[in-house]
Scaffold this motif. Structure first.
Motif, PDB file in Angstrom:
ATOM      1  N   MET A   1     156.039  16.862 138.166  1.00 37.38           N
ATOM      2  CA  MET A   1     155.513  18.492 138.556  1.00 37.38           C
ATOM      3  C   MET A   1     156.349  19.395 138.778  1.00 37.38           C
ATOM      4  SD  MET A   1     152.097  21.393 137.336  1.00 37.38           S
ATOM      5  CE  MET A   1     151.446  19.357 136.663  1.00 37.38           C
ATOM      6  N   VAL A   2     157.865  19.562 137.366  1.00 38.20           N
ATOM      7  CA  VAL A   2     158.672  20.676 138.647  1.00 38.20           C
ATOM      8  C   VAL A   2     158.097  21.764 138.788  1.00 38.20           C
ATOM      9  CG1 VAL A   2     160.371  19.224 137.344  1.00 38.20           C
ATOM     10  CG2 VAL A   2     159.555  20.780 136.024  1.00 38.20           C
ATOM     11  N   ASP A   3     157.309  22.102 137.664  1.00 33.84           N
ATOM     12  CA  ASP A   3     156.797  23.849 138.325  1.00 33.84           C
ATOM     13  C   ASP A   3     155.437  24.296 139.028  1.00 33.84           C
ATOM     14  OD1 ASP A   3     157.089  26.298 137.388  1.00 33.84           O
ATOM     15  OD2 ASP A   3     155.854  26.103 135.677  1.00 33.84           O
ATOM     16  N   ARG A   4     155.331  23.090 140.004  1.00 33.86           N
ATOM     17  CA  ARG A   4     154.273  23.218 140.427  1.00 33.86           C
ATOM     18  C   ARG A   4     154.754  23.949 141.882  1.00 33.86           C
ATOM     19  NH1 ARG A   4     151.028  18.056 142.126  1.00 33.86           N
ATOM     20  NH2 ARG A   4     151.149  18.593 143.865  1.00 33.86           N
ATOM     21  N   ALA A   5     153.845  25.007 142.533  1.00 35.62           N
ATOM     22  CA  ALA A   5     153.804  25.554 143.416  1.00 35.62           C
ATOM     23  C   ALA A   5     154.225  24.342 144.983  1.00 35.62           C
ATOM     24  CB  ALA A   5     153.496  26.700 144.036  1.00 35.62           C
ATOM     25  N   ASP A   6     152.968  24.004 144.767  1.00 34.96           N
ATOM     26  CA  ASP A   6     153.614  22.979 145.803  1.00 34.96           C
ATOM     27  C   ASP A   6     154.390  21.943 146.257  1.00 34.96           C
ATOM     28  OD1 ASP A   6     150.660  24.042 146.145  1.00 34.96           O
ATOM     29  OD2 ASP A   6     149.256  21.843 145.185  1.00 34.96           O
ATOM     30  N   ALA A   7     155.206  21.741 144.943  1.00 35.44           N
ATOM     31  CA  ALA A   7     156.317  20.905 145.054  1.00 35.44           C
ATOM     32  C   ALA A   7     157.238  21.426 144.845  1.00 35.44           C
ATOM     33  CB  ALA A   7     156.339  19.910 144.278  1.00 35.44           C
ATOM     34  N   LEU A   8     157.094  22.798 144.591  1.00 38.34           N
ATOM     35  CA  LEU A   8     158.556  23.295 144.481  1.00 38.34           C
ATOM     36  C   LEU A   8     158.755  23.825 145.364  1.00 38.34           C
ATOM     37  CD1 LEU A   8     160.736  23.592 142.506  1.00 38.34           C
ATOM     38  CD2 LEU A   8     159.819  26.155 141.641  1.00 38.34           C
ATOM     39  N   THR A   9     157.890  24.932 145.863  1.00 36.51           N
ATOM     40  CA  THR A   9     158.142  26.194 147.324  1.00 36.51           C
ATOM     41  C   THR A   9     157.757  25.177 148.513  1.00 36.51           C
ATOM     42  OG1 THR A   9     156.372  27.107 146.609  1.00 36.51           O
ATOM     43  CG2 THR A   9     157.876  27.780 145.551  1.00 36.51           C
ATOM     44  N   GLY A  10     157.054  24.387 148.659  1.00 35.56           N
ATOM     45  CA  GLY A  10     156.566  23.887 149.794  1.00 35.56           C
ATOM     46  C   GLY A  10     155.581  25.434 150.443  1.00 35.56           C
ATOM     47  N   ARG A  11     155.198  26.148 149.687  1.00 36.99           N
ATOM     48  CA  ARG A  11     154.190  27.373 150.084  1.00 36.99           C
ATOM     49  C   ARG A  11     152.721  27.206 149.815  1.00 36.99           C
ATOM     50  NH1 ARG A  11     158.030  31.188 147.464  1.00 36.99           N
ATOM     51  NH2 ARG A  11     156.697  30.960 145.605  1.00 36.99           N
ATOM     52  N   GLY A  12     152.618  26.417 148.666  1.00 38.31           N
ATOM     53  CA  GLY A  12     151.059  26.351 148.351  1.00 38.31           C
ATOM     54  C   GLY A  12     150.581  25.930 149.753  1.00 38.31           C
ATOM     55  N   GLN A  13     151.007  24.630 149.918  1.00 40.34           N
ATOM     56  CA  GLN A  13     150.038  24.080 150.778  1.00 40.34           C
ATOM     57  C   GLN A  13     149.718  24.256 151.442  1.00 40.34           C
ATOM     58  OE1 GLN A  13     147.257  21.630 149.991  1.00 40.34           O
ATOM     59  NE2 GLN A  13     147.658  21.460 148.076  1.00 40.34           N
ATOM     60  N   GLU A  14     150.991  24.477 152.156  1.00 41.17           N
ATOM     61  CA  GLU A  14     151.320  24.663 153.365  1.00 41.17           C
ATOM     62  C   GLU A  14     150.361  26.272 153.976  1.00 41.17           C
ATOM     63  OE1 GLU A  14     153.864  21.873 152.741  1.00 41.17           O
ATOM     64  OE2 GLU A  14     153.199  23.960 151.933  1.00 41.17           O
TER      65      GLU A  14
ATOM     66  N   ALA B   1     147.146  29.084 134.326  1.00 38.49           N
ATOM     67  CA  ALA B   1     146.661  28.152 135.924  1.00 38.49           C
ATOM     68  C   ALA B   1     148.156  27.471 135.652  1.00 38.49           C
ATOM     69  CB  ALA B   1     145.774  26.707 134.964  1.00 38.49           C
ATOM     70  N   SER B   2     149.111  27.616 135.394  1.00 40.19           N
ATOM     71  CA  SER B   2     150.361  26.796 135.669  1.00 40.19           C
ATOM     72  C   SER B   2     151.323  27.899 135.793  1.00 40.19           C
ATOM     73  CB  SER B   2     151.122  26.911 134.587  1.00 40.19           C
ATOM     74  OG  SER B   2     152.313  27.001 134.545  1.00 40.19           O
ATOM     75  N   ALA B   3     150.576  29.604 136.000  1.00 35.09           N
ATOM     76  CA  ALA B   3     151.052  30.874 137.195  1.00 35.09           C
ATOM     77  C   ALA B   3     150.601  30.870 138.946  1.00 35.09           C
ATOM     78  CB  ALA B   3     151.092  31.882 136.015  1.00 35.09           C
ATOM     79  N   ALA B   4     149.072  30.452 138.074  1.00 39.49           N
ATOM     80  CA  ALA B   4     148.284  30.115 139.211  1.00 39.49           C
ATOM     81  C   ALA B   4     148.686  28.586 140.885  1.00 39.49           C
ATOM     82  CB  ALA B   4     147.204  30.349 139.196  1.00 39.49           C
ATOM     83  N   TRP B   5     149.719  28.036 139.655  1.00 42.94           N
ATOM     84  CA  TRP B   5     150.055  26.776 140.358  1.00 42.94           C
ATOM     85  C   TRP B   5     150.983  27.270 140.634  1.00 42.94           C
ATOM     86  CZ3 TRP B   5     148.235  21.490 138.033  1.00 42.94           C
ATOM     87  CH2 TRP B   5     147.967  20.457 138.941  1.00 42.94           C
ATOM     88  N   ARG B   6     151.969  27.380 140.202  1.00 43.29           N
ATOM     89  CA  ARG B   6     153.130  28.088 140.339  1.00 43.29           C
ATOM     90  C   ARG B   6     153.306  28.878 142.179  1.00 43.29           C
ATOM     91  NH1 ARG B   6     157.491  29.457 142.508  1.00 43.29           N
ATOM     92  NH2 ARG B   6     159.433  29.363 141.721  1.00 43.29           N
TER      93      ARG B   6
ATOM     94  N   VAL C   1     154.429  36.154 132.334  1.00 41.07           N
ATOM     95  CA  VAL C   1     154.364  35.954 133.254  1.00 41.07           C
ATOM     96  C   VAL C   1     155.373  34.777 133.711  1.00 41.07           C
ATOM     97  CG1 VAL C   1     152.638  35.616 135.167  1.00 41.07           C
ATOM     98  CG2 VAL C   1     151.762  37.078 134.431  1.00 41.07           C
ATOM     99  N   VAL C   2     154.362  33.473 133.242  1.00 45.84           N
ATOM    100  CA  VAL C   2     155.328  32.618 133.440  1.00 45.84           C
ATOM    101  C   VAL C   2     156.784  32.360 133.537  1.00 45.84           C
ATOM    102  CG1 VAL C   2     155.632  30.406 133.308  1.00 45.84           C
ATOM    103  CG2 VAL C   2     152.968  30.929 132.968  1.00 45.84           C
ATOM    104  N   VAL C   3     157.731  32.827 132.572  1.00 45.76           N
ATOM    105  CA  VAL C   3     159.025  32.650 131.932  1.00 45.76           C
ATOM    106  C   VAL C   3     159.502  33.510 132.879  1.00 45.76           C
ATOM    107  CG1 VAL C   3     160.313  32.268 130.124  1.00 45.76           C
ATOM    108  CG2 VAL C   3     158.489  31.830 129.996  1.00 45.76           C
ATOM    109  N   SER C   4     159.314  35.049 133.028  1.00 44.13           N
ATOM    110  CA  SER C   4     159.817  35.615 133.170  1.00 44.13           C
ATOM    111  C   SER C   4     160.121  35.637 135.234  1.00 44.13           C
ATOM    112  CB  SER C   4     159.484  37.507 133.530  1.00 44.13           C
ATOM    113  OG  SER C   4     158.076  36.766 133.797  1.00 44.13           O
ATOM    114  N   GLY C   5     158.700  34.975 135.696  1.00 40.74           N
ATOM    115  CA  GLY C   5     158.662  34.734 137.012  1.00 40.74           C
ATOM    116  C   GLY C   5     159.725  33.587 137.393  1.00 40.74           C
ATOM    117  N   LEU C   6     160.037  32.742 136.654  1.00 47.95           N
ATOM    118  CA  LEU C   6     160.966  31.691 136.710  1.00 47.95           C
ATOM    119  C   LEU C   6     162.361  32.144 136.545  1.00 47.95           C
ATOM    120  CD1 LEU C   6     158.905  28.652 134.575  1.00 47.95           C
ATOM    121  CD2 LEU C   6     159.326  29.201 137.397  1.00 47.95           C
TER     122      LEU C   6
END
Length: 741
Positions: free
Chosen positions: A1-14, A315-320, A361-366
């Protein structure tokens, strides 16, 4: 999932793990829990304000408020068994379920065409692989529905909406999208033996850290909760409505277009000149089924589809920008909000409006933060403009809630990136979505935002008196600290259909490590939406609902502000109690129609009678060829015959008929219009003429009708209701009396 915060930014899980190891102490968590417990107790014990308002009206009119007992959310918790038993009993009668099949099939055709059109648009922009499925298909549906509405407007203005051609081009769109999707599947799974996975690949999952493993139980639990909610929303949407605004224009406008065979300017219903992207779903349903009443239910079912679309985007925005936990909590909070269920079962535009705001929120944030190449960044801003324009194409306030704020974000991005193309890309998307509606109004009235901005653009069939009357009803209300405090409390949780979970979880979003900057920006946007609603509108509660998606994202992030004990246990308690209270309330008639599987012909009769008993009796009593002129009442959608009417904000048709004419000329004009009877709702006219009311034409008086009866233009009246009179038009009129009445 390319738009997931945990994978994309490394911030979510950490961030979540950091919160567990370096986060607040148990004392701070207990303090937060104590404050939440107090707030939750108050929200559950506070009487529902709509019931309290009815009690106050009963007392003011000299009645007894004892017939309206106080209702609190806690009351539903105490009678949970009764509520669930009633729901199960209602759903057990499946004898009439087959009556919904044509509605569902037509909705699948139209919704599938919208989804395909949106997906093809994402492909054309080069964004088809930019979003995960959780966001891609909802964004495709939202953007595709906007484009489908614009296409329907163009065909309708040309008189090209008829059942079989419409079914064929919708089917062609659906097949085009399906073909593109099938081509993707073939490319991703080429013929031949599947490649052998390496030992490293086979053991990747085994080597994945515990922090990256996902328990299936939260998702399964979420599905068990939300599946019945979605089912009730869908069944509730396939029931006729009694809401006045829907019967006056949300449904009546498409009905008239369907009966005319084209989209035309309706001088007697000013609301139909506003952008009507959502109403085009009703019109398409009426055209596909060639039935205006069933077609309206098709449109309502499509509106209900925007509820899970919005929840997925939330949910997608909260995940990202948060975590997996934030995502499922955000989706749960949004989809169990009674307001969302209410919007899903009524033909209002706020449900789709929330989806456009969630998508923004999703699109403009990306577009702002994603490491995109220049071409894809511009494509994201075009898509953001399309969604913002879709909000305005649904409702004029979308200009303030979507186009302006996200246009400013695009401008800020242009300054940061030193690219003047960004705001032009955003403007291009806005123009594609809302431009056709503005052009329609220029052609029809000379004013792109008719009936607004009369002082700037003017407008055919509008004048200064009508404009003043409009703004007296729809303009901003007086402000005061007390009004501000009351409005803020309502929005935070006191409103009948608001969820208490927002007030409990949103503030905590600012405390979550790794998400504070995003949460601060999103909270500022929520504050902006509240402020513009409070300062710039007449404060109808539905008008503040576009802030719900952003607030739900914040609630999801706030739920994951820490993972240190005892927070997870307390969070479960808060979510369980708040969700249960919401679920119990949304299954009651106070929230949505609850005749989920009733016989549709019976509902058609009963709802028409419930909406306006005298008007329903009139419809039944008149001969089939009769064409009544309805005076004082505009909620006329259920009527099964040709009629003449005007809304309270248009020139009253009867006034235009009688002004400056003799009795014989009046009779001739009524005959030219094909009017056989005149029905007068004196109750509604009196309500309009009360202090604080909208006002009604001063020409329409009882004395006028007495003179018309005396002159032989009208027969003596027949009582249809308590103060509802029916006059038969006589022809020819008495020639000896030519005095103007």
């Amino acid at each position: 999932m390319v738009d997931r915060a945990d994978a994309l930014t490394g911030r979510g899980q950490e961030a979540g793990q950091g919160g567990a190891s370096r986060g607040p102490g148990a004392g701070a968590i207990l303090l937060v829990a104590a404050l939440q417990a107090l707030a939750l107790a108050w929200l559950l014990a506070e009487p529902l304000p709509s019931i309290e308002a009815q009690r106050a009206d009963a007392v003011a009119s000299g009645g007894d408020a004892a017939d309206l007992p106080r209702l609190r959310r806690a009351d539903f918790l105490l009678t949970a068994d009764d509520h669930f038993a009633r729901v199960l009993a209602s759903l057990s009668d499946v004898d009439h379920l087959a009556q919904r099949l044509p509605i569902v099939l037509a909705a699948l055709l139209i919704g599938g065409a919208a989804l395909s059109l949106g997906d093809l648009t994402l492909r054309a922009l080069g964004l088809s692989g930019r979003f995960p499925p959780l966001a891609r298909w909802p964004i495709a549906f939202a953007s595709g529905s906007t484009l489908l509405a614009a296409l329907t407007l163009g065909l309708g203005k040309c008189g090209l909406l008829s059942p079989w051609p419409t079914r064929l081009w919708l089917g062609a769109l659906l097949l085009a999208g399906a073909a593109a999707r099938a081509r993707d599947l073939v490319r991703s799974h080429p013929a031949g033996p599947a490649p052998q996975r390496s030992g490293a690949g086979r053991s990747a999952a085994a080597r994945r850290p515990d922090s990256q493993k996902r328990s299936p139980w939260p998702i399964l639990g979420l599905g068990l909760i939300l599946s019945p909610v979605l089912l009730l929303m869908a069944l509730g949407a396939m029931q006729p409505t009694i809401e006045f605004d829907a019967l006056e224009y949300h449904l009546q406008g498409p009905k008239e277009y369907h009966q005319l065979g084209r989209i035309a300017f309706l001088p007697h219903n000013v609301y139909t000149s506003m952008p009507s992207a959502v109403e085009m779903l009703h019109l398409l349903g009426m055209t596909v089924l060639d039935d205006w009443w069933l077609g309206a239910l098709v449109g309502q079912l499509l509106i209900a589809a925007f509820a899970p679309v919005s929840a997925a985007l939330v949910a997608s925005a909260a995940w990202r920008w948060g975590s997996g936990r934030a995502a499922w909590v955000a989706g749960l909070v949004y989809l169990t909000t009674p307001w969302v269920a209410r919007l899903a079962t009524f033909p209002f535009v706020e449900g789709p409006l929330c989806a456009f705001h969630a998508g923004l929120v999703v699109v403009s944030g990306l577009a702002w933060s994603g490491p995109e190449e220049d071409r894809k960044r511009l494509a994201l801003w075009v898509l953001a403009g399309l969604l913002a324009g879709g909000a305005m194409a649904s409702k004029y306030p979308g200009l303030v809630s979507a186009v302006v704020p996200f246009g400013l974000v695009a401008a800020a991005s242009a300054i940061r990136e030193r690219s003047w193309r960004i705001p032009f890309a955003f403007a291009a998307g806005v123009s594609v979505a809302v431009g056709p509606w503005l052009v329609r109004n220029v052609v029809d009235t000379g004013n792109p935002v008719y009936p607004l901005a009369f002082g700037i653009f003017g407008g055919n069939d509008w004048d200064a008196d009508l404009d003043a009357k409009w703004w007296a009803a729809h303009g901003p209300r007086p402000t005061s600290p007390a009004a501000l405090a009351s409005a803020a409390i309502d929005v935070a949780g006191r409103s009948d259909w608001q969820s208490p979970l927002y007030a409990l979880l949103v503030p905590l979003a600012l405390l979550r490590p790794g998400s504070r900057r995003f949460s601060g920006v999103l909270l500022a946007y929520v504050a902006y939406l509240f402020a513009t609603w409070f300062l710039m509108t007449h404060r109808l509660d539905r008008f503040w609902l576009p802030l719900l998606p952003a607030a739900a994202v914040l609630a999801g992030i706030g739920a994951d502000w820490t993972r240190r004990p005892p927070w997870p246990v307390w969070l479960g308690t808060v979510l369980a109690s708040g969700t249960l209270a919401n679920l119990l309330f949304l299954t009651t008639p106070l929230c949505m129609p609850t005749d989920w599987l009733a016989d549709l012909p019976r509902l058609r009769r009963e709802v028409a009678e419930a909406a306006n008993p005298p008007l329903a009796r009139l419809d039944e009593a008149l001969p089939p060829e009769a064409v009544p002129l309805i005076v004082g009442q505009a909620a006329v959608f259920p009527m099964n015959r040709p009629i003449r009417y005007s809304t309270v904000f248009d020139r009253e048709l009867l006034e235009q008929v009688v002004s400056g004419r003799s009795p014989s000329e009046i009779a001739a004009e009524l005959n030219r219009l094909g009017v056989s009877h005149i029905y007068v709702d004196w109750v509604e006219i009196a309500r309009h003429n009360k202090p604080g009311g909208y006002g009604f034409s001063p020409v329409v008086t009882r004395a006028l009708f007495d003179r018309l009866v005396t002159a032989g233009v009208l027969a003596p009246p027949t009582a249809i209701g308590p103060d509802h009179q029916l006059y038969r038009v006589l022809w020819p009129t008495a020639p000896e009396d030519e005095r103007s009445p």
